[in-house]
Design a protein around this motif. Structure first.
Motif, PDB file in Angstrom:
ATOM      1  N   SER A  12     182.956  85.550  -8.895  1.00 63.96           N
ATOM      2  CA  SER A  12     184.163  86.289  -8.505  1.00 63.96           C
ATOM      3  C   SER A  12     184.944  85.461  -7.501  1.00 63.96           C
ATOM      4  N   GLN A  13     186.038  86.026  -6.994  1.00 66.06           N
ATOM      5  CA  GLN A  13     186.829  85.344  -5.968  1.00 66.06           C
ATOM      6  C   GLN A  13     186.285  85.586  -4.561  1.00 66.06           C
ATOM      7  N   PHE A  14     185.265  86.442  -4.440  1.00 65.82           N
ATOM      8  CA  PHE A  14     184.748  86.815  -3.135  1.00 65.82           C
ATOM      9  C   PHE A  14     183.746  85.794  -2.609  1.00 65.82           C
ATOM     10  N   ASP A  15     183.785  85.590  -1.271  1.00 65.65           N
ATOM     11  CA  ASP A  15     182.741  84.837  -0.577  1.00 65.65           C
ATOM     12  C   ASP A  15     181.887  85.833   0.198  1.00 65.65           C
ATOM     13  N   LEU A  16     180.597  85.671   0.121  1.00 66.33           N
ATOM     14  CA  LEU A  16     179.666  86.581   0.787  1.00 66.33           C
ATOM     15  C   LEU A  16     178.796  85.790   1.749  1.00 66.33           C
ATOM     16  N   GLY A  17     178.837  86.188   3.021  1.00 59.29           N
ATOM     17  CA  GLY A  17     178.048  85.512   4.034  1.00 59.29           C
ATOM     18  C   GLY A  17     176.999  86.425   4.633  1.00 59.29           C
ATOM     19  N   TRP A  18     175.854  85.832   4.986  1.00 59.48           N
ATOM     20  CA  TRP A  18     174.770  86.563   5.629  1.00 59.48           C
ATOM     21  C   TRP A  18     174.529  85.950   7.005  1.00 59.48           C
ATOM     22  N   LEU A  19     174.413  86.795   8.017  1.00 62.44           N
ATOM     23  CA  LEU A  19     174.248  86.330   9.390  1.00 62.44           C
ATOM     24  C   LEU A  19     172.976  86.901   9.994  1.00 62.44           C
ATOM     25  N   MET A  20     172.304  86.079  10.782  1.00 62.11           N
ATOM     26  CA  MET A  20     171.162  86.547  11.564  1.00 62.11           C
ATOM     27  C   MET A  20     171.142  85.772  12.872  1.00 62.11           C
ATOM     28  N   GLU A  21     171.019  86.494  14.003  1.00 66.34           N
ATOM     29  CA  GLU A  21     170.937  85.865  15.312  1.00 66.34           C
ATOM     30  C   GLU A  21     169.937  86.616  16.184  1.00 66.34           C
ATOM     31  N   TYR A  22     169.143  85.852  16.905  1.00 67.87           N
ATOM     32  CA  TYR A  22     168.180  86.419  17.844  1.00 67.87           C
ATOM     33  C   TYR A  22     168.719  86.272  19.261  1.00 67.87           C
ATOM     34  N   GLN A  23     168.600  87.342  20.074  1.00 66.93           N
ATOM     35  CA  GLN A  23     169.101  87.361  21.443  1.00 66.93           C
ATOM     36  C   GLN A  23     167.933  87.571  22.411  1.00 66.93           C
ATOM     37  N   TYR A  24     167.885  86.712  23.439  1.00 67.93           N
ATOM     38  CA  TYR A  24     166.841  86.833  24.459  1.00 67.93           C
ATOM     39  C   TYR A  24     167.473  86.694  25.837  1.00 67.93           C
ATOM     40  N   ASP A  25     167.002  87.506  26.778  1.00 70.11           N
ATOM     41  CA  ASP A  25     167.455  87.438  28.164  1.00 70.11           C
ATOM     42  C   ASP A  25     166.248  87.680  29.060  1.00 70.11           C
ATOM     43  N   LEU A  57     170.765  96.375  32.912  1.00 69.87           N
ATOM     44  CA  LEU A  57     171.928  95.501  32.952  1.00 69.87           C
ATOM     45  C   LEU A  57     171.928  94.482  31.821  1.00 69.87           C
ATOM     46  N   THR A  58     170.956  94.572  30.927  1.00 74.05           N
ATOM     47  CA  THR A  58     170.779  93.525  29.923  1.00 74.05           C
ATOM     48  C   THR A  58     170.702  94.129  28.527  1.00 74.05           C
ATOM     49  N   PRO A  59     171.825  94.223  27.814  1.00 73.53           N
ATOM     50  CA  PRO A  59     171.792  94.832  26.486  1.00 73.53           C
ATOM     51  C   PRO A  59     171.146  93.955  25.431  1.00 73.53           C
ATOM     52  N   SER A  60     170.886  92.688  25.726  1.00 77.68           N
ATOM     53  CA  SER A  60     170.398  91.765  24.697  1.00 77.68           C
ATOM     54  C   SER A  60     169.124  91.063  25.146  1.00 77.68           C
ATOM     55  N   GLN A  61     168.159  91.813  25.647  1.00 75.85           N
ATOM     56  CA  GLN A  61     166.953  91.208  26.213  1.00 75.85           C
ATOM     57  C   GLN A  61     166.011  90.666  25.144  1.00 75.85           C
ATOM     58  N   ASN A  62     165.875  91.387  24.066  1.00 74.62           N
ATOM     59  CA  ASN A  62     164.993  90.954  22.971  1.00 74.62           C
ATOM     60  C   ASN A  62     165.464  91.658  21.699  1.00 74.62           C
ATOM     61  N   ASP A  63     166.592  91.183  21.155  1.00 72.79           N
ATOM     62  CA  ASP A  63     167.277  91.881  20.073  1.00 72.79           C
ATOM     63  C   ASP A  63     167.506  90.955  18.884  1.00 72.79           C
ATOM     64  N   LEU A  64     167.702  91.577  17.729  1.00 69.44           N
ATOM     65  CA  LEU A  64     167.984  90.837  16.502  1.00 69.44           C
ATOM     66  C   LEU A  64     169.239  91.403  15.859  1.00 69.44           C
ATOM     67  N   MET A  65     170.206  90.514  15.566  1.00 68.88           N
ATOM     68  CA  MET A  65     171.430  90.923  14.887  1.00 68.88           C
ATOM     69  C   MET A  65     171.380  90.481  13.432  1.00 68.88           C
ATOM     70  N   LEU A  66     171.628  91.431  12.528  1.00 69.04           N
ATOM     71  CA  LEU A  66     171.742  91.145  11.095  1.00 69.04           C
ATOM     72  C   LEU A  66     173.122  91.591  10.643  1.00 69.04           C
ATOM     73  N   GLY A  67     173.814  90.746   9.864  1.00 67.31           N
ATOM     74  CA  GLY A  67     175.164  91.103   9.458  1.00 67.31           C
ATOM     75  C   GLY A  67     175.558  90.455   8.153  1.00 67.31           C
ATOM     76  N   THR A  68     176.697  90.885   7.648  1.00 65.44           N
ATOM     77  CA  THR A  68     177.266  90.307   6.432  1.00 65.44           C
ATOM     78  C   THR A  68     178.775  90.201   6.585  1.00 65.44           C
ATOM     79  N   ARG A  69     179.330  89.125   6.047  1.00 58.76           N
ATOM     80  CA  ARG A  69     180.764  88.894   6.078  1.00 58.76           C
ATOM     81  C   ARG A  69     181.266  88.769   4.639  1.00 58.76           C
ATOM     82  N   ILE A  70     182.278  89.565   4.298  1.00 60.07           N
ATOM     83  CA  ILE A  70     182.872  89.529   2.957  1.00 60.07           C
ATOM     84  C   ILE A  70     184.306  89.032   3.084  1.00 60.07           C
ATOM     85  N   VAL A  71     184.602  87.928   2.441  1.00 62.69           N
ATOM     86  CA  VAL A  71     185.950  87.360   2.438  1.00 62.69           C
ATOM     87  C   VAL A  71     186.504  87.488   1.021  1.00 62.69           C
TER      88      VAL A  71
END
Length: 408
Positions: free
Chosen positions: A302-315, A322-336
């Motif tokens: 198709s004409q669509f681009d599909l991206g997958w994101l993963m990032e680990y956050q440590y503080d 005071l620390t929203p990202s002490q030991n967190d995992l972000m999973l996401g998707t980007r559709i263009v």
């Protein structure tokens, strides 16, 4: 009335005409070289649940405008850029505010650049968190993701060499962080007393901060090394109680921070990393965020681009409030969509790995309607039943926001 009509009506002698002609033509030439563009935006935000506090509403309307006025001169070696901003908010007086995002004189030399005035600088590579980005103060009443910044007074010298770009910053004035008022939503349980901040430095907001960064591209790698010494842009909120009320006072300690940011491009893969080591009088700690984005171009033919994101956050800070990202995992998707309207959708969830019931999610979508109009949809969702977690304060503040943007 034009200059020709002034003369034809006998409203000037030849000498006056010559002077007026010189001024008129000069002003016209200057005006013709000034570039003006900007946007006016209407926002409607709706909260999906009743508020925790009686001062708050479920719906909020606001409008804002920002412009950029640009003038180049001296054969393009010099330029002045002015970017004012102003928002009017329906409910929160603190969110109704103005700012000079940028008012910078830029001079370009053969292998160097000098910026003087009020500017904005971005450092970093990752999607979910920007640890190394410490020059500008966060304008937290604009958006909950912390990506909107206040203009920062600065003098910035950049040396552009084959071995990389070295930027040195002198920051002569400190901008305090903005916070929502009692009518704002979302906000902290206690009001933040922005009228009575506390500074570690005896010079308070006049403390002279400085920073430096080296940045270079080596093949498929982009590397940045940075150092900052000055007033921390991230305040510690100190509870203060009296017989009638309780509030939080922002305390701004002195801070030294060393940082590194890396981006590696390997085919369809983007690998991103940011790490810092920070020292303050309150606490010394390290933090990092890193991960990848993988994009499939033309998914399923198709004409669509599909991206997958993963990032680990440590503080490494001990105070999790005071620390929203002490030991967190972000999973996401980007559709263009790759359509003529530039339609894009980004969705993600940030999961706390220590508390299974603590998470947040977001949706960002936008598309052009015409050459001048664009719509944008933003949504945030929060879940937590642990009072020690930062997002517990926002547990009833899920919202959807629709914006209509006009560009000129």
């Amino acid at each position: 009335m034009t200059l020709t009509r002034i003369v034809s009506k006998g409203q000037g002698n030849p000498a006056t005409f010559a002077l007026l002609a010189l001024l008129f033509n000069g002003a016209s030439a200057v005006a013709s070289d000034i570039e003006v563009r900007g946007s006016a935006v209407i926002e409607q935000r709706y909260f999906l649940q009743d508020a925790l506090y009686e001062e708050q509403s479920r719906a909020n309307f606001s409008v804002y405008g920002e412009a950029e006025i640009y003038k180049a001169f001296n054969d393009g070696d010099d330029s002045i850029s002015f970017k004012p901003f102003y928002r009017i908010d329906q409910n929160d007086d603190e969110r109704t505010h103005a700012d000079i995002r940028e008012l910078v004189w830029l001079h370009v030399g053969d292998s160097w650049e000098m910026r003087t005035g009020v500017g904005k600088v971005f450092w970093g590579q990752t999607e979910s968190l920007h640890l190394v980005d410490v020059i500008n103060q966060t304008d937290s009443i604009e958006a909950i993701d912390g990506e909107d910044k206040l203009g920062q007074p600065m003098v910035n010298l950049s040396l552009i060499k084959e071995w990389g770009t070295t930027s040195i910053f002198v920051l002569p004035y400190f901008r305090e962080r903005t916070f929502a008022g009692v009518d704002g939503r979302p906000r902290f349980a206690l009001n933040v007393d922005t009228d009575n901040p506390i500074f570690e430095s005896s010079d308070e907001e006049n403390n002279i901060d400085w920073a430096a960064r080296w940045q270079h591209s080596i093949g498929n790698w982009e590397i940045g090394l940075s150092y900052f010494d000055g007033t921390s842009r991230e305040p510690i909120l100190v509870p203060e109680f009296n017989d009638e009320s309780a509030a939080l006072r922002p305390y701004y300690p002195q801070m030294q921070q060393a940082g590194v940011d890396i981006l590696a491009v390997m085919g369809s893969w983007l690998f991103k990393f940011e790490g810092i080591s920070r020292s303050t009088t309150a606490e010394d700690y390290s933090a990092l965020v890193g991960g990848f984005e993988y994009t499939t171009v033309g998914v399923f033919d198709s004409q669509f681009d599909l991206g997958w994101l993963m990032e680990y956050q440590y503080d490494g800070r001990d105070n999790t409030l005071l620390t929203p990202s002490q030991n967190d995992l972000m999973l996401g998707t980007r559709i263009v969509y790759n359509d003529i309207d530039g339609t894009e959708i980004l969705m993600g969830i940030v999961q706390d790995l220590d508390e299974s019931n603590s998470r947040s999610g977001f949706i960002e979508a936008s598309s052009r309607i015409s050459d001048n109009w664009k719509w944008r949809l933003d949504a945030w969702f929060f879940s937590s039943d642990t009072p020690e977690e930062p997002i517990y304060q926002y547990r009833r503040d899920d919202f959807v926001q629709l914006s209509m943007e006009f560009y000129f």
